[in-house]
Design an enzyme around this catalytic site. Sequence first.
Site, PDB file in Angstrom:
ATOM      1  N   THR A  19     -11.961   0.414  25.422  1.00 40.05           N
ATOM      2  CA  THR A  19     -11.359   1.290  24.407  1.00 40.05           C
ATOM      3  C   THR A  19     -10.044   1.950  24.853  1.00 40.05           C
ATOM      4  O   THR A  19      -9.501   2.760  24.103  1.00 40.05           O
ATOM      5  CB  THR A  19     -12.350   2.406  23.999  1.00 40.05           C
ATOM      6  OG1 THR A  19     -12.734   3.114  25.185  1.00 40.05           O
ATOM      7  CG2 THR A  19     -13.566   1.851  23.296  1.00 40.05           C
ATOM      8  N   TRP A  66     -10.506   6.760  15.027  1.00 38.78           N
ATOM      9  CA  TRP A  66     -10.286   8.056  15.682  1.00 38.78           C
ATOM     10  C   TRP A  66     -11.604   8.762  16.018  1.00 38.78           C
ATOM     11  O   TRP A  66     -11.863   9.895  15.573  1.00 38.78           O
ATOM     12  CB  TRP A  66      -9.422   8.931  14.776  1.00 38.78           C
ATOM     13  CG  TRP A  66      -7.973   8.512  14.716  1.00 38.78           C
ATOM     14  CD1 TRP A  66      -7.413   7.360  15.228  1.00 38.78           C
ATOM     15  CD2 TRP A  66      -6.887   9.225  14.094  1.00 38.78           C
ATOM     16  NE1 TRP A  66      -6.074   7.337  14.959  1.00 38.78           N
ATOM     17  CE2 TRP A  66      -5.719   8.459  14.276  1.00 38.78           C
ATOM     18  CE3 TRP A  66      -6.807  10.428  13.411  1.00 38.78           C
ATOM     19  CZ2 TRP A  66      -4.475   8.871  13.794  1.00 38.78           C
ATOM     20  CZ3 TRP A  66      -5.578  10.844  12.925  1.00 38.78           C
ATOM     21  CH2 TRP A  66      -4.428  10.079  13.121  1.00 38.78           C
ATOM     22  N   TYR A  97      -5.410  -4.090  22.203  1.00 37.68           N
ATOM     23  CA  TYR A  97      -6.746  -3.576  21.856  1.00 37.68           C
ATOM     24  C   TYR A  97      -7.132  -4.013  20.443  1.00 37.68           C
ATOM     25  O   TYR A  97      -8.209  -4.571  20.225  1.00 37.68           O
ATOM     26  CB  TYR A  97      -6.741  -2.045  21.977  1.00 37.68           C
ATOM     27  CG  TYR A  97      -7.944  -1.367  21.353  1.00 37.68           C
ATOM     28  CD1 TYR A  97      -9.188  -1.413  21.979  1.00 37.68           C
ATOM     29  CD2 TYR A  97      -7.840  -0.677  20.140  1.00 37.68           C
ATOM     30  CE1 TYR A  97     -10.302  -0.799  21.399  1.00 37.68           C
ATOM     31  CE2 TYR A  97      -8.936  -0.056  19.556  1.00 37.68           C
ATOM     32  CZ  TYR A  97     -10.160  -0.122  20.202  1.00 37.68           C
ATOM     33  OH  TYR A  97     -11.257   0.485  19.624  1.00 37.68           O
ATOM     34  N   GLY A 156     -21.147   6.036  26.357  1.00 37.18           N
ATOM     35  CA  GLY A 156     -19.901   6.235  25.620  1.00 37.18           C
ATOM     36  C   GLY A 156     -20.056   7.326  24.562  1.00 37.18           C
ATOM     37  O   GLY A 156     -21.151   7.844  24.349  1.00 37.18           O
ATOM     38  N   ASP A 186      -9.845   0.647  13.102  1.00 36.46           N
ATOM     39  CA  ASP A 186      -8.722   0.662  12.147  1.00 36.46           C
ATOM     40  C   ASP A 186      -7.461   0.045  12.763  1.00 36.46           C
ATOM     41  O   ASP A 186      -6.524  -0.314  12.036  1.00 36.46           O
ATOM     42  CB  ASP A 186      -8.433   2.103  11.684  1.00 36.46           C
ATOM     43  CG  ASP A 186      -8.100   3.031  12.841  1.00 36.46           C
ATOM     44  OD1 ASP A 186      -8.684   2.853  13.945  1.00 36.46           O
ATOM     45  OD2 ASP A 186      -7.278   3.942  12.674  1.00 36.46           O
TER      46      ASP A 186
END
Length: 292
Positions: A61, A149, A124, A10, A101
């Site tokens: 994700t 992000w 998610y 990842g 977040d």
Amino acid sequence: MKILLFGKHGQLGWELHRSLQGLGEILAYDYPEVDFKEPASLRRLVVDIAPQLVINAAAYTDVDKAESEPEQAKLINVDAPGILAKACREQGAAFIHYSTDYVFDGKKGTPYTEDDLPNPLNVYGQTKLEGERAILDAGGCNLIFRTAWVYSLRRDSFVMKVLRWAHTQTELRIVDDQVSNPTWARALAEVTAQLIARAGANPLQWLESRRGLYHLAGSGFASRFEWARAIVSNDPDPAQQSVRAILSVGSVDCPTPAARPGLSALNCHRFECTFDLRMLDWKFALSLALEK
Ligand SMILES: NC(=O)c1ccc[n+]([C@@H]2O[C@H](COP(=O)([O-])OP(=O)(O)OC[C@H]3O[C@@H](n4cnc5c(N)ncnc54)[C@H](OP(=O)(O)O)[C@@H]3O)[C@@H](O)[C@H]2O)c1
């Protein structure tokens, strides 16, 4: 020290696999070698390897796809981390995990601290929040880093998408009502490795007294529109650009299957004070990431 790392292919896991070298023996895995959808197998792996530290950078994700695959997202983001945390406690290993977040609804108006109440807007975010709770409920020496992000140049991150659009389109329309901390995967991996180096060869005791939940993301924050403008102005191949204008639009103009928070930026003060470490300013990190 033996470190067991999940998610090595990842964005973050790939960087961690490199940043952790020199800190011990790294045993790194990813799907399909290890499948978090079969979380029962994870306990066996932790017992067999007997690491001092387990780091989980694996996760479901795909924020939009999670809306239609909530069971899979739960297995990977809730059940598997919970089982790993329990196995770590039983084995006397420390456990580092990453969250998001997107546990917040973005309505506060200023960056979120760890004491703010989560209220995820999408599947998610809900599964990542339940994953945090499963880890904390398991007890043991756990550190959970909420980040935001995350981008790298290896995967189809927002940075890579914007560069591609800038080379193929003349006008980009980017939302300006989603605001958070752009976080370079390499910088996040390096700060994680620095923290582990401070913990020494037997990390359990040092980390035990600092266990818990922390916000850890690129310093400063930006809207997706501001971020896109910075990406285009740091483009390593400006001669390839076809883009002539970058226009700001609202999220209502760009509907997606999953709702996203407005301002979900993270306040990382607790992490900075506890570990005396600080993430790079997001603009500086972006310029380093895109440097030719
Ligand atoms: N990306 C972001 O913007 C962002 C923002 C905030 C927080 N985070 C958090 O930061 C952490 C790292 O994110 P990232 O961007 O590095 O994620 P990523 O690039 O999507 O990597 C996640 C890794 O997990 C693996 N994985 C997926 N399903 C699996 C399964 N069933 N069994 C085992 N491994 C599986 C993926 O493999 P495949 O590629 O084969 O699926 C991938 O290698 C995650 O906890 C994420 O929730 C990310």
